[in-house]
Scaffold this motif. Structure first.
Motif, short mmCIF file in Angstrom:
data_model
loop_
_atom_site.label_atom_id
_atom_site.label_comp_id
_atom_site.label_asym_id
_atom_site.label_seq_id
_atom_site.Cartn_x
_atom_site.Cartn_y
_atom_site.Cartn_z
N VAL A 15 -0.62 -50.70 -14.91
CA VAL A 15 0.07 -51.97 -14.73
C VAL A 15 0.85 -51.88 -13.42
O VAL A 15 1.41 -50.83 -13.09
CB VAL A 15 0.99 -52.31 -15.92
N ILE A 16 0.83 -52.95 -12.67
CA ILE A 16 1.54 -52.99 -11.39
C ILE A 16 2.22 -54.34 -11.23
O ILE A 16 1.67 -55.37 -11.61
CB ILE A 16 0.59 -52.69 -10.20
N ALA A 17 3.44 -54.29 -10.70
CA ALA A 17 4.17 -55.53 -10.39
C ALA A 17 4.92 -55.35 -9.08
O ALA A 17 5.34 -54.23 -8.75
CB ALA A 17 5.12 -55.91 -11.51
N ASN A 18 5.09 -56.41 -8.38
CA ASN A 18 5.77 -56.37 -7.08
C ASN A 18 6.49 -57.69 -6.83
O ASN A 18 6.14 -58.71 -7.40
CB ASN A 18 4.77 -56.13 -5.95
N ASP A 19 7.48 -57.60 -5.94
CA ASP A 19 8.13 -58.83 -5.48
C ASP A 19 7.55 -59.20 -4.12
O ASP A 19 6.57 -58.59 -3.65
CB ASP A 19 9.65 -58.68 -5.48
N HIS A 20 8.17 -60.16 -3.48
CA HIS A 20 7.70 -60.67 -2.19
C HIS A 20 7.81 -59.65 -1.05
O HIS A 20 7.17 -59.81 -0.02
CB HIS A 20 8.49 -61.93 -1.82
N ASP B 15 6.80 -65.93 -1.24
CA ASP B 15 7.86 -66.71 -1.87
C ASP B 15 8.78 -65.78 -2.64
O ASP B 15 8.33 -64.93 -3.41
CB ASP B 15 7.28 -67.77 -2.81
N SER B 16 10.07 -65.95 -2.45
CA SER B 16 11.06 -65.04 -3.02
C SER B 16 11.06 -65.04 -4.54
O SER B 16 11.05 -66.10 -5.18
CB SER B 16 12.45 -65.43 -2.51
N VAL B 17 11.04 -63.82 -5.10
CA VAL B 17 11.22 -63.60 -6.54
C VAL B 17 12.19 -62.43 -6.68
O VAL B 17 12.41 -61.67 -5.74
CB VAL B 17 9.90 -63.30 -7.28
N MET C 108 10.45 -58.54 -11.99
CA MET C 108 9.15 -57.90 -11.84
C MET C 108 9.12 -56.55 -12.54
O MET C 108 8.15 -56.18 -13.19
CB MET C 108 8.79 -57.75 -10.36
N ALA C 109 10.22 -55.80 -12.43
CA ALA C 109 10.31 -54.50 -13.11
C ALA C 109 10.24 -54.70 -14.61
O ALA C 109 9.51 -53.99 -15.32
CB ALA C 109 11.61 -53.78 -12.73
N GLY D 11 11.76 -50.33 -2.62
CA GLY D 11 11.44 -49.55 -3.82
C GLY D 11 12.69 -49.17 -4.60
O GLY D 11 12.61 -48.77 -5.75
N ILE D 12 13.84 -49.30 -3.98
CA ILE D 12 15.08 -48.86 -4.61
C ILE D 12 15.48 -49.78 -5.76
O ILE D 12 15.67 -49.34 -6.89
CB ILE D 12 16.22 -48.76 -3.57
N GLY D 13 15.64 -51.06 -5.49
CA GLY D 13 16.09 -51.98 -6.52
C GLY D 13 15.15 -52.07 -7.70
O GLY D 13 15.60 -52.09 -8.86
N ILE D 14 13.86 -52.07 -7.44
CA ILE D 14 12.90 -52.21 -8.53
C ILE D 14 12.83 -50.92 -9.34
O ILE D 14 12.63 -50.95 -10.56
CB ILE D 14 11.53 -52.68 -8.02
N SER D 15 13.03 -49.76 -8.70
CA SER D 15 13.02 -48.50 -9.46
C SER D 15 14.28 -48.38 -10.31
O SER D 15 14.22 -47.94 -11.46
CB SER D 15 12.88 -47.28 -8.54
#
Length: 148
Positions: A5-10, A39-41, A46-47, A69-73
């Motif tokens: 599974v993979i998710a990402n922001d803009h 487009d900003s998310v 996403m995490a 990678g910091i905020g999402i981790s």
């Protein structure tokens, strides 16, 4: 066939797509929950999306990506049972699996890595958890959830 599974922001659209393409070529089934536009998310959303999907079961591991990678981790690590690594190179990615049995790996789409991110991902995939004393440490780490 192993599922990822993979998710990402803009902030990591291109990087996430490169991972999806690579993993598909390697024979993985990829569930891409991230965005495909600039487009900003919000990366915490996403995490959460990726981690909740992972926790349904059937996935080998997850990947989350934002600008650094910091905020999402950090966000992924707030979710019970998730151990998300943010490696800076292949060695750190390998050790994240060998010693910490990380079940998620994070990357930054705006980061200049010392090597190709695909190589870092490969090191993570190729590594195996070593167990033994490392399991004891993971048990202690996971016991910290919800304390303090």
């Amino acid at each position: 066939m192993a599922k990822i599974v993979i998710a990402n922001d803009h902030g990591a659209v291109e990087l996430a797509q490169s991972f999806v393409d690579y993993l598909n070529k390697q024979g993985y089934e990829v569930n891409h929950l991230g965005v495909t536009s600039n487009d900003s998310v919000d990366y915490p959303d996403m995490a959460e999306l990726a981690c909740k999907e992972y926790k349904k079961g059937g996935y080998e591991f997850g990947i989350v990506c934002c600008g650094t990678g910091i905020g999402i981790s950090i966000s992924a690590n707030k979710i019970e049972g998730i151990r998300c690594a943010l490696p800076q190179n292949s060695y750190a990615a390998s050790m994240a699996k060998k010693h910490n049995n990380a079940n998620f790996i994070a990357f930054g789409g705006r980061i200049e890595y010392p090597q190709e991110p695909i190589e870092i991902l490969e090191a993570f995939i190729d590594a195996d958890f070593e167990g033994d004393r490392h399991q004891r440490r993971i048990d202690k780490m996971m016991a910290l959830e919800g304390t303090c």
